[in-house]
Design a protein around this motif. Structure first.
Motif, mmCIF file in Angstrom:
data_model
loop_
_atom_site.group_PDB
_atom_site.id
_atom_site.type_symbol
_atom_site.label_atom_id
_atom_site.label_comp_id
_atom_site.label_asym_id
_atom_site.label_seq_id
_atom_site.Cartn_x
_atom_site.Cartn_y
_atom_site.Cartn_z
ATOM 1 N N ILE A 216 6.992 33.791 18.191
ATOM 2 C CA ILE A 216 6.778 34.618 19.375
ATOM 3 C C ILE A 216 7.963 34.495 20.330
ATOM 4 O O ILE A 216 8.493 35.493 20.833
ATOM 5 C CB ILE A 216 5.470 34.204 20.093
ATOM 6 C CG1 ILE A 216 4.258 34.568 19.237
ATOM 7 C CG2 ILE A 216 5.372 34.881 21.459
ATOM 8 C CD1 ILE A 216 2.942 34.084 19.808
ATOM 9 N N THR B 267 -6.944 48.731 14.746
ATOM 10 C CA THR B 267 -6.286 48.988 16.019
ATOM 11 C C THR B 267 -6.954 50.160 16.714
ATOM 12 O O THR B 267 -7.626 50.980 16.069
ATOM 13 C CB THR B 267 -4.789 49.311 15.840
ATOM 14 O OG1 THR B 267 -4.666 50.485 15.021
ATOM 15 C CG2 THR B 267 -4.049 48.162 15.183
ATOM 16 N N LEU C 6 1.391 39.918 17.524
ATOM 17 C CA LEU C 6 0.717 40.910 18.351
ATOM 18 C C LEU C 6 0.633 42.272 17.681
ATOM 19 O O LEU C 6 0.094 43.203 18.267
ATOM 20 C CB LEU C 6 1.450 41.045 19.697
ATOM 21 C CG LEU C 6 1.557 39.759 20.528
ATOM 22 C CD1 LEU C 6 2.286 40.032 21.832
ATOM 23 C CD2 LEU C 6 0.174 39.185 20.800
ATOM 24 N N ARG C 7 1.132 42.388 16.479
ATOM 25 C CA ARG C 7 1.061 43.662 15.767
ATOM 26 C C ARG C 7 -0.239 43.744 14.982
ATOM 27 O O ARG C 7 -0.985 42.777 14.849
ATOM 28 C CB ARG C 7 2.245 43.807 14.803
ATOM 29 C CG ARG C 7 3.607 43.749 15.479
ATOM 30 C CD ARG C 7 4.698 43.880 14.436
ATOM 31 N NE ARG C 7 6.012 43.623 15.006
ATOM 32 C CZ ARG C 7 7.128 43.582 14.296
ATOM 33 N NH1 ARG C 7 7.083 43.794 12.990
ATOM 34 N NH2 ARG C 7 8.282 43.338 14.869
ATOM 35 N N ARG D 80 14.089 40.542 21.947
ATOM 36 C CA ARG D 80 13.583 41.827 22.462
ATOM 37 C C ARG D 80 12.871 42.641 21.380
ATOM 38 O O ARG D 80 13.058 43.850 21.253
ATOM 39 C CB ARG D 80 14.719 42.640 23.090
ATOM 40 C CG ARG D 80 15.278 42.026 24.357
ATOM 41 C CD ARG D 80 16.554 42.669 24.803
ATOM 42 N NE ARG D 80 17.630 42.461 23.842
ATOM 43 C CZ ARG D 80 18.869 42.900 23.997
ATOM 44 N NH1 ARG D 80 19.196 43.585 25.065
ATOM 45 N NH2 ARG D 80 19.793 42.656 23.090
ATOM 46 N N ARG D 81 12.053 41.938 20.618
ATOM 47 C CA ARG D 81 11.243 42.582 19.588
ATOM 48 C C ARG D 81 9.769 42.364 19.888
ATOM 49 O O ARG D 81 9.409 41.413 20.574
ATOM 50 C CB ARG D 81 11.560 41.989 18.208
ATOM 51 C CG ARG D 81 12.990 42.190 17.755
ATOM 52 C CD ARG D 81 13.203 41.616 16.366
ATOM 53 N NE ARG D 81 14.540 41.878 15.848
ATOM 54 C CZ ARG D 81 14.918 41.590 14.613
ATOM 55 N NH1 ARG D 81 14.077 41.013 13.770
ATOM 56 N NH2 ARG D 81 16.141 41.857 14.210
ATOM 57 N N LYS D 82 8.929 43.244 19.357
ATOM 58 C CA LYS D 82 7.490 43.041 19.497
ATOM 59 C C LYS D 82 7.081 41.883 18.585
ATOM 60 O O LYS D 82 7.317 41.926 17.379
ATOM 61 C CB LYS D 82 6.710 44.289 19.091
ATOM 62 C CG LYS D 82 5.209 44.137 19.257
ATOM 63 C CD LYS D 82 4.457 45.353 18.725
ATOM 64 C CE LYS D 82 4.712 46.578 19.578
ATOM 65 N NZ LYS D 82 3.880 47.725 19.126
ATOM 66 N N PRO D 83 6.474 40.821 19.137
ATOM 67 C CA PRO D 83 6.106 39.660 18.310
ATOM 68 C C PRO D 83 5.192 40.045 17.155
ATOM 69 O O PRO D 83 4.271 40.857 17.307
ATOM 70 C CB PRO D 83 5.381 38.743 19.305
ATOM 71 C CG PRO D 83 5.948 39.121 20.637
ATOM 72 C CD PRO D 83 6.176 40.611 20.557
ATOM 73 N N SER E 234 -5.763 52.868 19.927
ATOM 74 C CA SER E 234 -4.772 53.232 20.916
ATOM 75 C C SER E 234 -5.433 53.688 22.205
ATOM 76 O O SER E 234 -6.504 54.309 22.189
ATOM 77 C CB SER E 234 -3.865 54.344 20.380
ATOM 78 O OG SER E 234 -2.967 54.789 21.381
ATOM 79 N N ASP F 267 10.996 36.325 18.887
ATOM 80 C CA ASP F 267 10.939 37.777 19.000
ATOM 81 C C ASP F 267 11.115 38.245 20.440
ATOM 82 O O ASP F 267 11.740 39.283 20.693
ATOM 83 C CB ASP F 267 9.611 38.287 18.433
ATOM 84 C CG ASP F 267 9.515 38.105 16.926
ATOM 85 O OD1 ASP F 267 10.574 37.975 16.281
ATOM 86 O OD2 ASP F 267 8.389 38.078 16.396
ATOM 87 N N VAL F 268 10.559 37.495 21.390
ATOM 88 C CA VAL F 268 10.727 37.859 22.805
ATOM 89 C C VAL F 268 12.193 37.772 23.208
ATOM 90 O O VAL F 268 12.735 38.670 23.862
ATOM 91 C CB VAL F 268 9.857 36.956 23.704
ATOM 92 C CG1 VAL F 268 10.229 37.153 25.178
ATOM 93 C CG2 VAL F 268 8.374 37.259 23.504
#
Length: 207
Positions: free
Chosen positions: A132, A195, A145-146, A139-142, A197, A135-136
């Motif tokens: 995590i 998921t 959390l996907r 600058r990526r989405k961890p 949205s 990725d932070v």
């Protein structure tokens, strides 16, 4: 001995993972080393804070720092033509790191006498915390959390340890292999968690 082996495997795997991500983002050599170290030790540092282990214990792991530095250096000096195949091997080393550190974190909490819930949390934080942070910083989405299944495998590892599995090296290595295999299968066949949205899908596509 099993604990030490898992720690070495996890440290090497995540150090490689962090170094490669830094190189993909075109960080300089300092950034490569920082991201590699943070990935390898970030999860353990967060775990220690939450289960009551002094953070200073991190600095007593001289051998593991040497292992991390060795593999980061090796990756940095690796021939460019071989690094192009990293996408496949990168997922494998990340799966190995997740499995090894999740089990190691769970064992840590279990040996301290913490309840099942704390063992599971320790497994998740140790297995995915470094990733995590990596990725932070990149600058990526961890990954955790996907919708892609990632931390679930760490939860399973923590649950198994918390319920008494892993009393022998054979059981621990079997659990390690199982979690690694499940993680590899989950990204190979694109297994996903449900998921939902916040936005209307058709409207989002039109925009």
């Amino acid at each position: 001995m099993t604990w030490e082996v898992l720690s070495m495997i996890g440290t090497a795997a995540f150090a490689i993972s962090g170094a490669i991500v830094a190189m993909e983002e075109e960080y300089d050599i300092f950034g490569v080393y920082i991201l590699g170290i943070v990935t390898a030790f970030g999860g353990g540092a967060i775990r220690n804070l939450l289960i009551g282990v002094p953070v200073s214990a991190l600095w007593e792991q001289g051998l593991y720092f040497q292992i991390a530095l060795f593999f980061i250096t090796a990756v940095f000096l690796f021939p460019q033509r071989l690094l192009k195949h990293w996408n496949r091997w990168g997922n494998i080393t990340d799966a190995i790191g997740l499995s090894a550190f999740a089990i190691q974190g769970a064992l840590y909490a279990a040996n301290m006498g913490h309840p099942l819930s704390a063992v599971i949390v320790a497994a998740v934080l140790t297995g995915s915390g470094g990733g995590i942070i990596r990725d932070v910083l990149a600058r990526r989405k961890p990954l955790v959390l996907r919708s892609e299944i990632y931390a679930v495998w760490a939860i399973i590892g923590g649950l198994a340890i918390g319920l008494g599995w892993g009393q022998s090296p054979l059981e621990l290595y079997t659990l390690f292999a199982a979690i690694t295999l499940l993680r590899i299968l989950s990204y190979t066949y694109q297994w996903r968690l449900p998921t939902r949205s916040f936005y209307d899908r058709d409207r989002h596509l039109e925009q």
